[in-house]
Motif scaffolding. Structure first.
Motif, PDB file in Angstrom:
ATOM      1  N   ILE A  42       9.362   3.630   7.263  1.00  0.00           N
ATOM      2  CA  ILE A  42       9.259   2.553   6.091  1.00  0.00           C
ATOM      3  C   ILE A  42       7.617   2.670   6.142  1.00  0.00           C
ATOM      4  O   ILE A  42       6.969   2.686   6.827  1.00  0.00           O
ATOM      5  CB  ILE A  42       9.597   1.342   6.486  1.00  0.00           C
ATOM      6  N   THR A  43       7.235   2.947   4.657  1.00  0.00           N
ATOM      7  CA  THR A  43       5.753   3.268   4.540  1.00  0.00           C
ATOM      8  C   THR A  43       5.580   1.696   3.544  1.00  0.00           C
ATOM      9  O   THR A  43       6.161   1.815   2.315  1.00  0.00           O
ATOM     10  CB  THR A  43       5.625   4.296   3.578  1.00  0.00           C
ATOM     11  N   LEU A  44       4.797   0.989   4.138  1.00  0.00           N
ATOM     12  CA  LEU A  44       4.652  -0.332   3.311  1.00  0.00           C
ATOM     13  C   LEU A  44       3.690  -0.155   2.310  1.00  0.00           C
ATOM     14  O   LEU A  44       2.860   0.416   2.362  1.00  0.00           O
ATOM     15  CB  LEU A  44       3.906  -1.377   4.137  1.00  0.00           C
ATOM     16  N   ASN A  45       4.282  -0.771   1.055  1.00  0.00           N
ATOM     17  CA  ASN A  45       3.413  -0.647  -0.215  1.00  0.00           C
ATOM     18  C   ASN A  45       3.473  -2.229  -0.704  1.00  0.00           C
ATOM     19  O   ASN A  45       4.310  -2.889  -0.561  1.00  0.00           O
ATOM     20  CB  ASN A  45       4.402   0.282  -1.333  1.00  0.00           C
ATOM     21  N   ARG A  46       2.221  -2.227  -1.773  1.00  0.00           N
ATOM     22  CA  ARG A  46       2.163  -3.785  -2.201  1.00  0.00           C
ATOM     23  C   ARG A  46       3.329  -3.845  -3.274  1.00  0.00           C
ATOM     24  O   ARG A  46       3.346  -2.999  -4.050  1.00  0.00           O
ATOM     25  CB  ARG A  46       0.794  -3.693  -2.724  1.00  0.00           C
ATOM     26  N   GLN A  47       4.205  -4.653  -3.069  1.00  0.00           N
ATOM     27  CA  GLN A  47       5.243  -5.002  -3.909  1.00  0.00           C
ATOM     28  C   GLN A  47       4.607  -5.144  -5.437  1.00  0.00           C
ATOM     29  O   GLN A  47       3.931  -6.008  -5.776  1.00  0.00           O
ATOM     30  CB  GLN A  47       6.128  -6.217  -3.795  1.00  0.00           C
ATOM     31  N   LYS A  48       5.447  -4.352  -6.370  1.00  0.00           N
ATOM     32  CA  LYS A  48       4.941  -4.473  -7.990  1.00  0.00           C
ATOM     33  C   LYS A  48       5.669  -5.662  -8.741  1.00  0.00           C
ATOM     34  O   LYS A  48       5.184  -5.759  -9.905  1.00  0.00           O
ATOM     35  CB  LYS A  48       5.369  -3.153  -8.458  1.00  0.00           C
ATOM     36  N   TYR A  49       6.223  -6.347  -8.127  1.00  0.00           N
ATOM     37  CA  TYR A  49       6.981  -7.497  -8.826  1.00  0.00           C
ATOM     38  C   TYR A  49       7.054  -8.562  -8.016  1.00  0.00           C
ATOM     39  O   TYR A  49       6.943  -8.455  -6.814  1.00  0.00           O
ATOM     40  CB  TYR A  49       8.384  -7.053  -9.365  1.00  0.00           C
ATOM     41  N   ARG A  50       7.450  -9.940  -8.316  1.00  0.00           N
ATOM     42  CA  ARG A  50       7.675 -10.872  -7.693  1.00  0.00           C
ATOM     43  C   ARG A  50       8.871 -11.790  -8.188  1.00  0.00           C
ATOM     44  O   ARG A  50       9.051 -11.982  -9.426  1.00  0.00           O
ATOM     45  CB  ARG A  50       6.460 -11.818  -7.503  1.00  0.00           C
ATOM     46  N   HIS A  51       9.492 -12.518  -7.402  1.00  0.00           N
ATOM     47  CA  HIS A  51      10.779 -13.265  -7.824  1.00  0.00           C
ATOM     48  C   HIS A  51      10.437 -14.514  -8.330  1.00  0.00           C
ATOM     49  O   HIS A  51      11.243 -15.153  -9.269  1.00  0.00           O
ATOM     50  CB  HIS A  51      11.830 -13.360  -6.852  1.00  0.00           C
ATOM     51  N   VAL A  52       9.340 -15.148  -7.876  1.00  0.00           N
ATOM     52  CA  VAL A  52       8.999 -16.200  -8.541  1.00  0.00           C
ATOM     53  C   VAL A  52       7.480 -16.358  -8.973  1.00  0.00           C
ATOM     54  O   VAL A  52       6.418 -15.706  -8.051  1.00  0.00           O
ATOM     55  CB  VAL A  52       8.990 -17.443  -7.518  1.00  0.00           C
TER      56      VAL A  52
END
Length: 644
Positions: free
Chosen positions: A246-256
């Motif tokens: 797993i290479t951690l990336n900053r998530q491009k979306y958010r659920h809330v």
């Protein structure tokens, strides 16, 4: 042999090449296809076009040459009863694409057996028609269903300077933008770093295939079971069962995208515990998910109430205890149309009690969420996963939010909200992430042991020369796991619970705020409202009516909950005339109202002596058996336990 032709037949299970002749009748060809796929003759239909036009009649005697079916042509097979499902997963490139794109567990199971038996085309067990059950039938949240039907595009007016067309025309300067347009989001005030989850789905499904093969995959950090080519871990592992690094990336979306408290009183009452004791406090947020119109296709979590579960709290720690009323709280919230949208906790240290300032401790020089708090948030988010039709597991991510009440740059109490990424959820779910004891801003990816295999976890950062370098996540900066969410209070307050009086909050016995019939009698006597609906419209009061041990109303509370949910005064008046409420009123008149001299706490906690002495002048309820005892006694007359 010159008349021999090969016809390709595409089905949801993959493509097969069926040998035939130009003079073969359509009926004979269909029987041959049925034998090849393991169907009966009436279990499917064959079309000449993908859009289900040009059906080949199984009863016609016309030859394939008359039907203009030539060597190498592609025909399309749809099993009866699952045409809609088959149409979603049909692909001219063959079964390999379908295997990786189906958002259905039942589909994936069948396709895996079909792929392994591709060399033997006569296998009929894996070629049975698919049913439409599984995650394709997942019941998504109502807000997700609503946003999925919205256009979502960002419409712009005609630019008087740049547009050179008529009023009905469109150009690059005024054409509607997609909801995931990064330039538009970056120019909002304040700028939006992550697009909404539904905008992300639109981005996945916006190509030429309209998302026909879009699938959201949940990350797994566990060894895949069922691999028989070697001994189980730790004696053996192979590339088939080994989880990917797993290479951690900053998530491009958010659920809330936003959290809104209906009014300030909700937060103020929650903070009262810290103001009076100096100890931290934790609670669950109950509310609903609505559309957040400031961002395209965004979701807002509206908080209507905070439930405080049993807990041990100090100035520096919180410990959750077992909650016997958890099921009742969920049941009441569901009947009120509310769901558990998140959790909230305080991290407040008083700086100057004279002017009411607090310490500004969470900032870019320290941390925003500690590793332990990220792990707790990931645990809660895994408990409240988000139903999603595009995931073959039936769920993807979570809408559960984390709110921190802490000091801001102006040394006043601020509410900061976060979620953790889906990668963090996977690491927490599979027990791969640990906090660091001496550095709260750092996490630590576990190392593999004989009991558990842990995949390598990496993150990218810049070295002192400005080059991108990959580091092993031992330790791990938790900012790679955090998603920031805005927190707001409305200009015009909203009220799901309209009571103007304050019924005591549950599990605050240490403050002398007990939920008993003394408190209820006091609450009813102090209420100035003439509307019975407004009197009972209090979340904590309704919870007491259901969970009290003297006369619980769990089986008869439905009508008043419906009245509060729909703001129906007539329903409330009907319930007021019930036998149950008459009994409650009789109990209140028997025990009498609580005297006004209840425990008085200072800003940093501790009851005053005068308040403690005067509290013994009235009847008191035993904390252990709820028996009402006469004033002046220190032992319960019923159970002989101390007053506490």
């Amino acid at each position: 042999m010159a008349d021999t032709i090969i016809i390709r037949v595409q089905s949801p299970d993959g493509m097969k090449k069926v040998p035939s002749t130009k003079r073969e009748t359509a009926a004979g060809f269909i029987k041959q296809v049925a034998k090849e796929f393991g169907f009966n003759s009436n279990g499917f239909s064959i079309y000449q076009n993908r859009n289900k036009t040009g059906e080949i009649d199984s009863k016609t005697s016309k030859s394939l040459s008359i039907l203009k079916i030539k060597h190498g042509d592609m025909l399309y097979l749809y099993p009866s009863g699952s045409v809609g499902v088959a149409a979603e997963v049909m692909d001219t490139a063959g079964a390999a694409h379908s295997t990786t794109s189906l958002p259905s567990t039942s589909f994936a199971t069948s396709l895996s057996s079909s792929t392994s038996a591709s060399a033997s085309s006569s296998s009929s067990s894996s070629m049975m028609p698919r049913s439409s059950s599984g995650p394709t039938q997942v019941q998504e949240d109502s807000i997700d269903q609503y946003l999925a039907k919205q256009d979502g595009k960002i419409y712009r007016d005609r630019d008087a300077l740049l547009c050179r067309h008529g009023a009905l025309g469109k150009c690059v300067h005024c054409v509607p933008l997609e909801p995931f347009d990064e330039d538009y989001l970056n120019h909002l005030d304040p700028p939006v770093k992550q697009m909404s989850f539904h905008a992300y789905i639109r981005k996945l499904t916006g190509g030429a295939d309209k998302g026909k093969f879009a699938a959201l995959e949940n990350i797994s950090c566990k060894i895949k079971s069922g691999c028989e080519g070697h001994l189980p871990w730790p004696e053996g592992i192979c590339t088939k069962c080994q989880p990917s690094a797993i290479t951690l990336n900053r998530q491009k979306y958010r659920h809330v995208d936003n959290i809104m408290f209906e009014h300030h009183t909700i937060a103020d009452r929650f903070l009262d515990y810290w103001r009076k004791t100096g100890s931290q406090r934790m609670g669950y947020l109950y509310g609903r998910y609505t559309e957040h119109k400031d961002i395209p296709l965004a979701i807002r979590a509206e908080v209507a109430a905070i439930y405080e579960p049993p807990q041990n709290a100090t100035q520096n720690s919180l410990e959750l205890l077992e909650d016997p009323r958890a099921a009742a709280v969920e049941e009441i919230a569901a009947k009120l149309g509310l769901v558990k949208v998140g959790w909230i906790f305080t991290d407040l240290i008083s700086e100057d009690t004279r002017i009411g300032t607090v310490r500004y401790s969470r900032n870019q020089d320290s941390y925003y969420l500690s590793a332990e708090e990220c792990i707790t948030s990931g645990y809660f988010q895994n408990l409240h996963s988000n139903p999603c039709r595009l995931s073959r597991d039936g769920h993807f991510g979570s809408k559960f939010v984390t709110v921190v009440a802490t000091g801001g740059p102006d040394n006043q109490v601020h509410f900061e909200s976060y979620q953790v990424s889906n990668q963090c959820m996977a690491l927490v779910r599979d027990e791969c992430l640990l906090p660091c004891r001496d550095a709260p801003e750092l996490g630590y990816a576990k190392e593999s042991s004989s009991e558990q295999y842990v995949p390598d976890v990496f993150f990218k950062d810049k070295d002192k020369f400005g080059n991108d370098v990959t580091f092993l996540a031992r330790p791990l900066p938790v900012e790679y796991l955090i998603i920031d969410i805005t927190t707001t209070f409305p200009k015009d307050p909203q009220f799901t619970f309209s009571s103007t009086e304050r019924f005591p909050i549950e599990n605050r016995d240490v403050l002398g705020e007990t939920q008993d019939f003394h408190s209820l009698s006091t609450y009813l006597s102090q209420s100035s409202s003439t509307s019975f609906l407004n009197i009972v419209s209090d979340f904590h009061l309704l919870l007491f009516l259901v969970t009290n041990e003297v006369m619980p109303l769990r089986d008869s509370i439905g009508l008043i909950l419906e009245a509060v949910k729909t703001s129906n005064e007539d329903l409330a008046q009907t319930w007021k005339k019930s036998e149950q409420w008459a009994t409650i009123e009789q109990l209140c008149s028997t025990v009498g109202a609580q005297p006004p001299s209840s425990l008085d706490y200072g800003a940093v906690g501790g009851p005053s002596a005068a308040a403690s002495s005067s509290s013994s002048a009235a009847m008191w309820s035993c904390l252990h058996c709820t028996f009402m005892n006469q004033p002046g006694t220190e032992l319960c007359e019923m159970c002989s336990l101390p007053r506490g």
